[in-house]
Design a protein around this motif. Sequence first.
Motif, mmCIF file in Angstrom:
data_model
loop_
_atom_site.group_PDB
_atom_site.id
_atom_site.type_symbol
_atom_site.label_atom_id
_atom_site.label_comp_id
_atom_site.label_asym_id
_atom_site.label_seq_id
_atom_site.Cartn_x
_atom_site.Cartn_y
_atom_site.Cartn_z
ATOM 1 N N SER A 71 30.735 -5.674 6.619
ATOM 2 C CA SER A 71 29.426 -5.648 5.952
ATOM 3 C C SER A 71 28.975 -4.201 5.775
ATOM 4 N N ASN A 72 27.939 -4.018 4.991
ATOM 5 C CA ASN A 72 27.422 -2.667 4.785
ATOM 6 C C ASN A 72 26.261 -2.361 5.726
ATOM 7 N N GLN A 73 26.059 -3.200 6.722
ATOM 8 C CA GLN A 73 25.000 -2.984 7.704
ATOM 9 C C GLN A 73 25.478 -2.026 8.789
#
Length: 103
Positions: A71-73
């Motif tokens: 994810s881009n978190q």
Amino acid sequence: MNPDSAAAQYLRDSKTGIADVSGGVERIKQIIDEANSGLTNKIAIKTHDRVLRYSFIRTDESIWIKFYANSNQRVTIPALKVNAGTPLYNFFNEDIELLLTQE
């Protein structure tokens, strides 16, 4: 990672990695320089031109593996310690050796 590589550009463009690759490399070099101070067996850094599937710290006794989130978190990613003499250590060690010998 070589900050001038196509892999670094890909990470910047795709926003799947840290955009400031140069800054990250410089921070790592500074930490390593501090750790190497006064040592006879020094820590070595090798840059590369690939997007790695994991980061690693390798010693004769073990390899610490740090994976990446899909994810881009921003998340805290745990490390996995693999002891020498195990099949998993052998897999990572052989993979690392191939990375280090490829240009």
